[in-house]
Write a protein that holds these residues in place. Structure first.
Motif, short mmCIF file in Angstrom:
data_model
loop_
_atom_site.label_atom_id
_atom_site.label_comp_id
_atom_site.label_asym_id
_atom_site.label_seq_id
_atom_site.Cartn_x
_atom_site.Cartn_y
_atom_site.Cartn_z
N MET A 1 0.85 -1.19 0.00
CA MET A 1 0.00 0.00 0.00
C MET A 1 0.88 1.24 0.00
O MET A 1 1.88 1.32 0.72
CB MET A 1 -0.90 0.00 1.25
CG MET A 1 -1.85 1.18 1.32
SD MET A 1 -2.93 1.05 2.76
CE MET A 1 -3.85 2.57 2.58
N SER A 2 0.56 2.23 -0.83
CA SER A 2 1.39 3.42 -0.99
C SER A 2 1.53 4.20 0.30
O SER A 2 2.55 4.84 0.54
CB SER A 2 0.81 4.32 -2.08
OG SER A 2 0.86 3.66 -3.33
N LEU A 3 0.46 4.19 1.16
CA LEU A 3 0.57 4.91 2.42
C LEU A 3 1.69 4.36 3.30
O LEU A 3 2.46 5.12 3.90
CB LEU A 3 -0.76 4.85 3.18
CG LEU A 3 -1.88 5.79 2.70
CD1 LEU A 3 -3.15 5.56 3.49
CD2 LEU A 3 -1.43 7.24 2.80
N TYR A 4 1.75 3.02 3.38
CA TYR A 4 2.81 2.42 4.18
C TYR A 4 4.19 2.66 3.57
O TYR A 4 5.18 2.85 4.29
CB TYR A 4 2.55 0.93 4.36
CG TYR A 4 1.36 0.65 5.25
CD1 TYR A 4 1.40 0.96 6.61
CD2 TYR A 4 0.20 0.07 4.73
CE1 TYR A 4 0.31 0.73 7.43
CE2 TYR A 4 -0.90 -0.17 5.56
CZ TYR A 4 -0.84 0.16 6.91
OH TYR A 4 -1.92 -0.08 7.72
N SER A 5 4.29 2.65 2.24
CA SER A 5 5.58 2.92 1.59
C SER A 5 6.00 4.37 1.85
O SER A 5 7.18 4.67 2.02
CB SER A 5 5.50 2.63 0.09
OG SER A 5 4.69 3.58 -0.59
N ALA A 6 5.01 5.28 1.88
CA ALA A 6 5.32 6.67 2.18
C ALA A 6 5.85 6.80 3.60
O ALA A 6 6.80 7.56 3.87
CB ALA A 6 4.09 7.53 1.99
N MET A 7 5.25 6.04 4.52
CA MET A 7 5.72 6.09 5.90
C MET A 7 7.14 5.54 6.00
O MET A 7 8.00 6.11 6.69
CB MET A 7 4.76 5.29 6.80
CG MET A 7 5.08 5.43 8.29
SD MET A 7 3.89 4.53 9.30
CE MET A 7 2.40 5.47 8.97
N ARG A 8 7.39 4.40 5.29
CA ARG A 8 8.74 3.83 5.32
C ARG A 8 9.76 4.81 4.71
O ARG A 8 10.88 4.94 5.19
CB ARG A 8 8.76 2.51 4.56
CG ARG A 8 8.10 1.36 5.29
CD ARG A 8 8.46 0.03 4.65
NE ARG A 8 8.06 0.01 3.24
CZ ARG A 8 6.90 -0.44 2.79
NH1 ARG A 8 5.99 -0.90 3.65
NH2 ARG A 8 6.61 -0.44 1.50
N SER A 9 9.34 5.49 3.67
CA SER A 9 10.24 6.47 3.03
C SER A 9 10.56 7.61 3.99
O SER A 9 11.71 8.06 4.09
CB SER A 9 9.59 7.02 1.75
OG SER A 9 10.42 7.99 1.15
N GLY A 10 9.53 8.07 4.72
CA GLY A 10 9.78 9.13 5.69
C GLY A 10 10.71 8.68 6.79
O GLY A 10 11.60 9.43 7.24
N VAL A 11 10.53 7.42 7.25
CA VAL A 11 11.40 6.89 8.30
C VAL A 11 12.85 6.78 7.79
O VAL A 11 13.81 7.12 8.50
CB VAL A 11 10.88 5.53 8.79
CG1 VAL A 11 11.89 4.86 9.71
CG2 VAL A 11 9.55 5.70 9.50
#
Length: 413
Positions: A1-11
């Motif tokens: 899911m793109s939302l989770y990938s965005a969170m991982r990218s931010g981390v």
């Protein structure tokens, strides 16, 4: 899911900026560390899956740290003769102990001082390594691709054993107006193999023959003099007036004496020659030149641009003791940073080469100077602000993605 990938990218962005912040903090804290090389953190993208036109999965960022080893700091002069800097590429070699099998490292920090036993050590307690020169100051056959032939540099309690005289020469003027039978004596000193000063007496006597002198040499007890006395005739007129000549009036250089010591167990000898001797109207003006020196202690040391360490003795003698090599590797970025502002050879560093300063690709050595840190405080403070804002932005991404995930979860209720 793109939302989770965005969170991982931010981390991952927060982690990368944390690494950059750590490098900046080290740079600022070591801004006054001699020979320190600025740490930098580079970023590169991560890709988890190929992008499509209908969606996008964020991959994030990864960081990679390295040191700017090939950027020189400013060399500044110091009052310590054993301080050194390198102008150009290369490193000094240091070891972690003075005996056995030391572990070697490379460093640009050239602040070395003698310890209580005379070994040159830096502020981290490591020993400066060099090649020991032969007694005549030449470099023996050593390996330039390994550390095997290096030894710790020691400049403490060095006694210069003195050097024996191998040649002496008399120059000067004999007074033309001297009467027959007048004599003039000079007593210069020479040195035996133990550095003991001994006297030889030279006596010039004018004979009854016009423009003719005899020279007699008297050596210390047990020494013999071959060729003494000798007769020297000077021209009184013509183009060679005042110069020694033979019976035909041709200028000559009189044959030297040979002074030989007693055999103990073997005899030493040296020549005592005549340089520019004249007979002119004036005073008796003798001048003696010769080599050799008495026993002396080290008064100071000097390091030339090739890295050769010279010791200067209080008797005026000068002797080359060590050749400090400048080390170089194919890829300095492959070196592994260690404590004490040093680096060890990593698998990516490539081949090691050791050589004299100013030869090949390595820089020259500057004695009595230290290379300052290549950190610019103004640049680091700007980077600090940029890093703080980038970290906050990545944190905002994580918070936003988290809120959007919560919003999605509430749709199920």
């Amino acid at each position: 899911m793109s939302l989770y990938s965005a969170m991982r990218s931010g981390v991952s962005g927060m982690s990368a900026q944390s690494a950059r912040l750590a490098a900046i903090s080290d740079n600022i804290s070591n801004s006054q560390t001699v020979g320190y090389k600025r740490a930098t953190v580079d970023f590169s993208t991560l890709l988890t899956s190929p992008g499509t036109t209908s969606g996008y999965a964020a991959g994030g960022v990864q960081s990679s740290a390295h040191y700017q080893l090939q950027q020189d700091g400013t060399p500044l002069g110091t009052t310590s003769a054993t301080d050194m800097a390198i102008s150009g590429n290369g490193f000094f070699v240091v070891g972690n102990n003075s005996g056995g099998s030391p572990q070697y490292s490379l460093t640009r920090a050239g602040s070395f001082l003698p310890d209580d036993t005379g070994y040159l050590r830096n502020t981290a307690g490591q020993y400066l390594e060099a090649w020991k020169l032969s007694p005549d100051g030449t470099l023996p056959n050593v390996s330039t691709t390994r550390f095997d032939d290096l030894v710790p540099v020691n400049v403490g309690n060095l006694l210069y054993g003195g050097s024996r005289t191998t040649q002496m020469e008399f120059s000067g003027n004999l007074p033309f107006q001297a009467a027959s039978g007048d004599s003039f004596t000079t007593t210069p000193s020479f040195y035996d193999g133990l550095g003991n000063p001994l006297d030889v007496q030279l006596t010039w006597t004018k004979t009854a023959t016009p423009n003719e002198w005899t020279l007699a040499a008297t050596a210390p007890t047990g020494y013999t003099v071959a060729g003494s006395p000798m007769t020297v005739t000077f021209a009184a007129t013509g183009p060679y007036a005042g110069m020694p000549v033979d019976g035909s009036g041709v200028p000559i250089t009189p044959a030297p004496f040979t002074i030989t010591s007693p055999a103990s167990p073997t005899a030493d000898s040296f020549t005592f020659g005549l340089g520019k001797v004249t007979q002119l109207n004036g005073d008796y003006v003798p001048q003696i030149m010769g080599d050799g020196s008495k026993v002396g202690r080290v008064s100071t040391v000097n390091i030339d641009e090739t890295g050769k360490l010279w010791v200067l003795y209080d008797n005026g003698a000068k002797q080359a003791l060590y050749q400090i090599p400048v080390a170089d590797v194919v890829n300095p970025d492959g070196l592994v940073a260690q404590n004490g502002n040093t680096f060890t050879l990593g698998t990516g560093a490539g081949a090691l080469s050791l050589g004299k300063g100013g030869s090949g690709s390595v820089g020259s050595v500057i004695g009595g100077a230290l290379e300052q840190s290549n950190v610019d405080i103004a640049t680091e403070l700007v980077s600090l602000i940029e890093t703080q804002r980038a970290y906050s932005s990545n944190a905002t991404i994580v918070r936003t993605a988290d809120e959007m995930v919560d919003e999605t979860n509430r749709l199920k209720r």
